[in-house]
Write an enzyme that holds these catalytic residues in place. Structure first.
Site, PDB file in Angstrom:
ATOM      1  N   SER A  48      48.878 -17.780  59.593  1.00  0.00           N
ATOM      2  CA  SER A  48      48.192 -18.952  60.143  1.00  0.00           C
ATOM      3  C   SER A  48      46.787 -19.164  59.603  1.00  0.00           C
ATOM      4  O   SER A  48      46.156 -20.181  59.911  1.00  0.00           O
ATOM      5  CB  SER A  48      48.145 -18.845  61.670  1.00  0.00           C
ATOM      6  OG  SER A  48      49.442 -18.946  62.210  1.00  0.00           O
ATOM      7  N   GLU A  57       8.909  31.725  30.577  1.00  0.00           N
ATOM      8  CA  GLU A  57       9.962  31.508  29.591  1.00  0.00           C
ATOM      9  C   GLU A  57       9.502  31.638  28.142  1.00  0.00           C
ATOM     10  O   GLU A  57      10.299  31.982  27.277  1.00  0.00           O
ATOM     11  CB  GLU A  57      10.593  30.124  29.801  1.00  0.00           C
ATOM     12  CG  GLU A  57      11.297  29.957  31.136  1.00  0.00           C
ATOM     13  CD  GLU A  57      12.480  30.914  31.288  1.00  0.00           C
ATOM     14  OE1 GLU A  57      13.131  31.221  30.266  1.00  0.00           O
ATOM     15  OE2 GLU A  57      12.743  31.367  32.411  1.00  0.00           O
TER      16      GLU A  57
END
Length: 762
Positions: free
Chosen positions: A459, A180
């Site tokens: 319940s 690069e």
């Protein structure tokens, strides 16, 4: 008039000077603004780092309840690699019931754990032997690094693992410079030589094989600018590169580049920097990369999508080999080293994907519990490390139980007809949330039913009523006879006529039988005698802060609560009357491993432990003889679990809440539009609860009576004291001083009001 040449020249210079001056001023202002921009970002917090959220780690010790198959499954979740030589961290090998592995070093909230190589022997569904392969010591405990279950990302969903320059292998830097920017340490941000060299290489190759931008320009483009291809952006890039080089050292620029560069996409998560790319593609720390690894990562710089090794392996291999050739050309490696690296496979792991939100409902809970201490931007930018209470094994078992049960109960594939669910499972000892479901689809990030669905609990409220009564030992005991007969109650100007689920009346029944069999009529009569408001007060003492309407129907569960609120209620019962806030977080660490906050155990005695003990023994009876007895098709009977089924009007809601020795769990099943689900608590929610507990529960529920409890034999028919002469006698717990003094008619000593004369002889 004669032509005045000197005057014209002066006028021309003046005419040119002013624009030149204005241009110079504008340029200086522009450069100053760019310099300010660069300094602000480069010297401040350079990246918004998402918070990482972890499950609880797996702990390995002798007799740990984990099999070899389960451990291999967990290692796969952690992206461990099969490697018979254990050459690096995060590797393992298996031969039958023996597993060898090399753990990863990891910073936990309590301490840092080094990497270690261990041998594990399994048998009988548990870990039998644990040996260190590098020392003669037998470690008492080995912790695996925890599974990352998600992250809290900023809008862009960029992710990275920050690395320092001295942590990066020299071979990676060499490869990067060779391909690069080979003049990186010589140029001042722009490289004419690089542009000419790239042009020549591209002409020779007949295509684009090399770029002319320096690493500094690439960093500027990624770090400061947009991706648009315009002349103005290129000019800005050049000026900013020059400023960056003037302001900062080459090493600082290179380190920033190594952490910024885009190297791939994992779903919606962008992979930035070589640190994360190393973990993502190879499941290795960056310091463990070999030559063929670094060459492949550098190959991705040119085009992460085009050279994606998962989708285009041949293309990426070719590019990798070009990187190796460039390293040879620059003298970074020998031809033999490059050739050896070319013979290696790409070595990427099979499934690198990591879900951004693996358990979205639980992560929603975590985010909400953090909101009091942290701003939303803290969670998406500070790199926090959040350690949660989630047990991945338990979570997977819960989700499997949901999928299997609901597919059996609800085969419809139409979304509008499908049953939905929510579930919360906690560790009974401390209220930590071990497993959590916000809906049927565990991967859905939509409506979180466990937190936000408020439904009648039926319940499940009854234990609150009975606890309220048993906190008055002078008036009620576990054996007090209750009348289960029709009752008419005026409520809101209208008569309320409750009925039992079976449509029958059962006459006089002991208090514990009334709750164990969930008799509505006996419960209503009991609740009216003690006061509906007092039961609502008990609900608040149990940790539920939501206001409820104190109509008589509250006694049968006309209270609207969310599953997590119900879980709080039953966690308090399971904790012997201690309110224990449910929590999903253990600790929060900063990016650098400093502990910011610990979430410890909080306890507050809120209810008399003796009365809670009485209720819990009845809840065990619910499971052994009452409405929850079908649970023992999943669990061995010696688990002695406690729990309560709940069913609302027209079977719209199916509930179950219960606990064993190690876990408390609440499950709801119903429909989002409130249409009847057609399921009782036992036929719906209990099935998911039982299937989950079958996999995760290890400890039976052994209730320990508090000091104010005594045991006494009583007659089942009358609730009075009994002896061997009473065929229906059973031993029951009583708060001291509340046990019946009178003897049942069946007792041998009933006529004299005491024990028989025969027993007194001995």
């Amino acid at each position: 008039m004669p032509y005045d040449s000197p005057l014209l020249m002066r006028m021309t210079r003046k005419f040119l000077f002013i624009p030149a001056l204005l241009f110079a001023i504008a340029l200086m202002v522009y450069l100053a603004s760019q310099d300010s921009l660069i300094r602000a970002k480069f010297e401040g917090r350079r990246w918004a780092l998402p918070a990482k959220v972890y499950a609880m780690p797996v702990e390995l010790y002798a007799e740990a309840p984990v099999s070899a198959d389960q451990l291999v499954w967990m290692l796969d979740q952690l992206k461990y690699r099969a490697d018979p030589h254990l050459t690096s961290q995060g590797t393992y090998t298996r031969k039958g019931n023996e597993i060898r592995l090399r753990t990863r070093e990891f910073v936990f909230p309590d301490k840092s754990e080094p990497s270690r190589a261990v041998r594990l022997g399994f048998g009988g569904g548990a870990l039998q032997t644990l040996e260190d392969l590098e020392t003669t010591d037998a470690p008492a405990l080995v912790r695996l690094d925890p599974v990352q279950i998600g992250s809290f990302y900023p809008t862009l969903k960029e992710d990275r693992i920050l690395v320092k320059l001295d942590e990066v292998p020299q071979s990676l830097i060499d490869a990067l410079l060779a391909v690069e920017d080979r003049d990186f340490y010589e140029h001042f941000g722009l490289s004419a030589k690089g542009i000419l060299r790239a042009t020549w290489q591209n002409l020779k190759a007949g295509g684009f094989v090399q770029g002319g931008s320096t690493l500094t320009q690439q960093l500027v483009k990624n770090f400061f600018l947009s991706s648009e291809r315009t002349l103005g952006r290129k000019i800005s890039e050049a000026f900013m590169a020059l400023i960056l080089e003037a302001r900062y050292s080459k090493d600082a620029i290179l380190e920033a580049y190594l952490n910024e560069i885009y190297l791939g996409q994992d779903g919606t998560r962008a992979i930035h920097g070589f640190g994360l790319a190393s973990q993502y593609y190879f499941s290795r720390a960056i310091g463990e990369l070999e030559l063929h690894h670094v060459a492949l990562l550098v190959a991705l710089v040119r085009g992460p999508t085009y050279y994606d090794p998962l989708k285009h392996p041949e293309r990426s291999r070719e590019r990798r080999d070009r990187v190796l050739d460039a390293m040879v050309e620059q003298g970074f490696v020998t031809a033999a080293e490059a050739e050896a690296a070319k013979q290696r496979p790409l070595d990427v792991i099979k499934n690198p994907h990591q879900a951004i939100s693996r358990y979205p409902a639980f992560l929603d809970l975590v985010r909400r519990q953090l909101q009091e201490q942290y701003r939303p931007e803290d969670l998406t930018s500070e790199g926090l490390r959040i350690f949660t209470t989630l047990d991945v094994f338990a979570q997977e078992h819960l989700e499997a139980a949901i999928a299997k049960t609901l597919s059996r109960l609800d085969p419809s594939s139409r979304p509008e007809d499908r049953l939905e669910t929510a579930a919360v499972f906690t560790r009974r000892a401390n209220g930590e949330i071990a497993a959590f479901a916000g809906g049927r689809d565990g991967e859905s990030s939509g409506f979180n039913r466990a937190l936000d669905s408020v439904r009648q609990i039926g319940s499940l409220y009854k234990p609150v009523v009975y606890l309220t009564a048993l906190e008055q030992p002078g008036g009620y005991t576990i054996a007090t006879p209750l009348l289960d007969e029709a009752v008419k109650v005026e409520s809101g100007g209208k008569p309320w006529l409750p009925k039992n689920y079976d449509g029958r009346e059962h006459g006089q029944v002991p208090l514990h039988k009334a709750l164990a069999n969930s008799y509505n009529l006996a419960t209503v009569r009991l609740g009216l005698s003690i006061g509906v408001e007092r039961t609502a007060e008990t609900l608040r003492k149990l940790g539920v802060n939501r206001e409820v309407d104190t109509y008589p129907s509250l006694l049968l569960g006309a209270a609207n609560l969310s599953p997590i609120e119900v879980a709080t209620l039953y966690q308090t019962l399971a904790s012997d009357g201690f309110v224990t806030p449910l929590r999903g977080i253990q600790a929060v660490l900063s990016q650098d491993g400093q502990t910011l906050q610990r979430f410890g155990l909080e306890l507050r005695q809120a209810v008399d432990p003796g009365a809670v003990y009485l209720v819990n023994t009845i809840l065990q009876e619910v499971m052994s003889e009452g409405t929850g007895r079908s649970v023992y098709s999943y669990l061995p009977e010696d688990m002695h679990v406690a729990g309560k089924t709940g069913t609302t009007n027209d079977m719209r809601d199916s509930w179950f809440a219960g606990f064993g020795g190690d876990y408390t769990g609440v499950v709801w099943v119903g429909r989002d539009d409130n249409r009847p689900a057609g399921l009782t608590g036992a036929r719906g929610a209990l099935q998911i609860w039982g299937a989950t507990m079958q996999k995760i529960a290890k400890e039976p529920l052994d209730l320990l009576p508090p000091d104010n409890i005594e045991m006494l034999r009583v007659d089942g028919d009358t609730g009075l004291r009994a002896d061997d002469g009473c065929a229906d006698a059973q031993e029951l717990p009583f708060i001291k001083g509340s046990a019946p003094a009178a003897w049942a008619p069946c007792a041998e000593g009933a006529e004299t009001g005491g024990e028989s004369w025969i027993k007194k002889l001995f």
